[in-house]
Design a protein around this motif. Structure first.
Motif, PDB file in Angstrom:
ATOM      1  N   THR A  56       6.119  -0.828  30.207  1.00 15.33           N
ATOM      2  CA  THR A  56       7.406  -0.192  30.799  1.00 15.33           C
ATOM      3  C   THR A  56       6.955   0.795  32.025  1.00 15.33           C
ATOM      4  O   THR A  56       7.839   1.474  32.449  1.00 15.33           O
ATOM      5  CB  THR A  56       8.314   0.558  29.953  1.00 15.33           C
ATOM      6  OG1 THR A  56       7.453   1.422  29.132  1.00 15.33           O
ATOM      7  CG2 THR A  56       8.856  -0.533  28.992  1.00 15.33           C
ATOM      8  N   GLU A  65       9.608   8.723  29.957  1.00 18.60           N
ATOM      9  CA  GLU A  65      10.814   7.886  30.226  1.00 18.60           C
ATOM     10  C   GLU A  65      10.305   6.403  30.013  1.00 18.60           C
ATOM     11  O   GLU A  65      10.823   5.803  29.235  1.00 18.60           O
ATOM     12  CB  GLU A  65      11.392   7.966  31.485  1.00 18.60           C
ATOM     13  CG  GLU A  65      12.592   7.143  31.683  1.00 18.60           C
ATOM     14  CD  GLU A  65      13.350   7.161  33.022  1.00 18.60           C
ATOM     15  OE1 GLU A  65      13.040   6.219  33.879  1.00 18.60           O
ATOM     16  OE2 GLU A  65      14.242   8.044  33.097  1.00 18.60           O
ATOM     17  N   ALA A  68       9.677   6.093  26.217  1.00 18.85           N
ATOM     18  CA  ALA A  68      10.975   6.036  25.541  1.00 18.85           C
ATOM     19  C   ALA A  68      11.382   4.663  25.651  1.00 18.85           C
ATOM     20  O   ALA A  68      11.881   3.816  24.804  1.00 18.85           O
ATOM     21  CB  ALA A  68      11.883   6.885  25.888  1.00 18.85           C
ATOM     22  N   LEU A  69      11.288   4.086  26.965  1.00 24.58           N
ATOM     23  CA  LEU A  69      11.839   2.435  26.977  1.00 24.58           C
ATOM     24  C   LEU A  69      10.872   1.364  26.208  1.00 24.58           C
ATOM     25  O   LEU A  69      11.497   0.852  25.688  1.00 24.58           O
ATOM     26  CB  LEU A  69      11.637   2.088  28.728  1.00 24.58           C
ATOM     27  CG  LEU A  69      12.739   2.838  29.475  1.00 24.58           C
ATOM     28  CD1 LEU A  69      12.221   2.402  30.988  1.00 24.58           C
ATOM     29  CD2 LEU A  69      14.085   2.334  29.308  1.00 24.58           C
ATOM     30  N   GLU A  71       9.350   2.296  23.329  1.00 26.54           N
ATOM     31  CA  GLU A  71       9.976   2.600  22.093  1.00 26.54           C
ATOM     32  C   GLU A  71      11.302   1.786  21.778  1.00 26.54           C
ATOM     33  O   GLU A  71      11.328   1.294  20.822  1.00 26.54           O
ATOM     34  CB  GLU A  71      10.115   3.925  21.850  1.00 26.54           C
ATOM     35  CG  GLU A  71      10.467   4.213  20.354  1.00 26.54           C
ATOM     36  CD  GLU A  71       9.527   3.926  19.223  1.00 26.54           C
ATOM     37  OE1 GLU A  71       9.841   3.533  18.173  1.00 26.54           O
ATOM     38  OE2 GLU A  71       8.028   3.787  19.669  1.00 26.54           O
ATOM     39  N   HIS A  72      12.116   1.833  22.598  1.00 27.69           N
ATOM     40  CA  HIS A  72      13.557   1.173  22.504  1.00 27.69           C
ATOM     41  C   HIS A  72      13.422  -0.474  22.333  1.00 27.69           C
ATOM     42  O   HIS A  72      13.951  -1.047  21.680  1.00 27.69           O
ATOM     43  CB  HIS A  72      14.185   1.410  23.653  1.00 27.69           C
ATOM     44  CG  HIS A  72      15.721   0.752  23.937  1.00 27.69           C
ATOM     45  ND1 HIS A  72      16.658   1.184  22.997  1.00 27.69           N
ATOM     46  CD2 HIS A  72      16.086  -0.303  24.541  1.00 27.69           C
ATOM     47  CE1 HIS A  72      17.791   0.373  23.067  1.00 27.69           C
ATOM     48  NE2 HIS A  72      17.370  -0.554  24.127  1.00 27.69           N
ATOM     49  N   ILE A  73      12.346  -0.874  23.387  1.00 29.00           N
ATOM     50  CA  ILE A  73      12.087  -2.325  23.330  1.00 29.00           C
ATOM     51  C   ILE A  73      11.528  -2.720  21.862  1.00 29.00           C
ATOM     52  O   ILE A  73      11.892  -3.511  21.197  1.00 29.00           O
ATOM     53  CB  ILE A  73      11.274  -2.595  24.543  1.00 29.00           C
ATOM     54  CG1 ILE A  73      12.104  -2.625  25.821  1.00 29.00           C
ATOM     55  CG2 ILE A  73      10.489  -4.161  24.196  1.00 29.00           C
ATOM     56  CD1 ILE A  73      10.894  -2.770  27.030  1.00 29.00           C
ATOM     57  N   LEU A  75      11.898  -1.256  18.959  1.00 26.92           N
ATOM     58  CA  LEU A  75      13.020  -1.224  18.051  1.00 26.92           C
ATOM     59  C   LEU A  75      13.755  -2.406  17.886  1.00 26.92           C
ATOM     60  O   LEU A  75      14.429  -2.686  16.882  1.00 26.92           O
ATOM     61  CB  LEU A  75      13.642   0.190  18.128  1.00 26.92           C
ATOM     62  CG  LEU A  75      12.741   1.196  17.993  1.00 26.92           C
ATOM     63  CD1 LEU A  75      14.070   2.535  18.384  1.00 26.92           C
ATOM     64  CD2 LEU A  75      12.728   1.399  16.339  1.00 26.92           C
ATOM     65  N   HIS A  76      13.905  -3.092  18.953  1.00 26.59           N
ATOM     66  CA  HIS A  76      14.683  -4.404  19.131  1.00 26.59           C
ATOM     67  C   HIS A  76      13.719  -5.813  19.061  1.00 26.59           C
ATOM     68  O   HIS A  76      14.308  -6.632  19.736  1.00 26.59           O
ATOM     69  CB  HIS A  76      15.699  -4.212  20.176  1.00 26.59           C
ATOM     70  CG  HIS A  76      16.612  -3.025  20.109  1.00 26.59           C
ATOM     71  ND1 HIS A  76      16.514  -1.763  20.525  1.00 26.59           N
ATOM     72  CD2 HIS A  76      17.875  -3.103  19.778  1.00 26.59           C
ATOM     73  CE1 HIS A  76      17.202  -1.107  20.442  1.00 26.59           C
ATOM     74  NE2 HIS A  76      18.194  -1.835  19.899  1.00 26.59           N
TER      75      HIS A  76
END
Length: 143
Positions: A56, A65, A68-69, A71-73, A75-76
């Motif tokens: 990212t 940021e 964080a992106l 981590e978001h990816i 988590l999904h």
């Protein structure tokens, strides 16, 4: 109307399942983890200098940021998506075939099935909300 809502939600689940499987769902690398700005297979040993599945931002000097992106990816990941899809499908099956008891008279089973379907329909409406931006979503489905 409930049948159309269930069909709509099943179609969205199939779309998500197709995407999760295409991203490696069901394989050894279907669980992901974030490390810095990279998203890696949880099965991969980072000691082997394995390249990330996705990044990212720059590997060195990435922003908070960017991390964080990542981590978001992670988590999904596909494995999580497939478990979530199966959980919703189980709820839809329960909606379509409410439980009954041999110990109860038919009238009580019909009453309890109607109550169960009503409660489950509310849950189905809420589960469809994330798809409210889809062109096939109907406003009357809002809880």
């Amino acid at each position: 109307m409930p049948e159309a809502l269930v069909a709509f939600l099943r179609a969205r689940l199939t779309e998500r399942e197709t995407a999760a499987l295409a991203a490696g769902g069901g394989g050894d690398d279907s669980s992901w983890r974030a490390l810095g700005t990279g998203v890696y297979s949880a099965a991969a040993s980072l000691a082997d200098d394995v390249p990330p599945l996705a990044t990212t931002g720059p590997e060195v000097g990435g922003s908070d940021e960017d991390a964080a992106l990542a981590e978001h990816i992670a988590l999904h990941d596909p494995a999580h998506a497939l478990r979530e899809i199966e959980a919703v499908r189980q709820l839809l099956r329960r909606y379509e075939e409410p439980g009954s008891s041999d110990a109860l008279p038919d009238s009580a089973n019909r009453l309890s099935a109607a109550a169960e379907r009503g409660a489950l329909l509310l849950a189905v409406r809420h589960l469809a909300l994330p798809h409210s931006g889809h062109p096939d979503y109907l406003a009357v489905w809002r809880p």
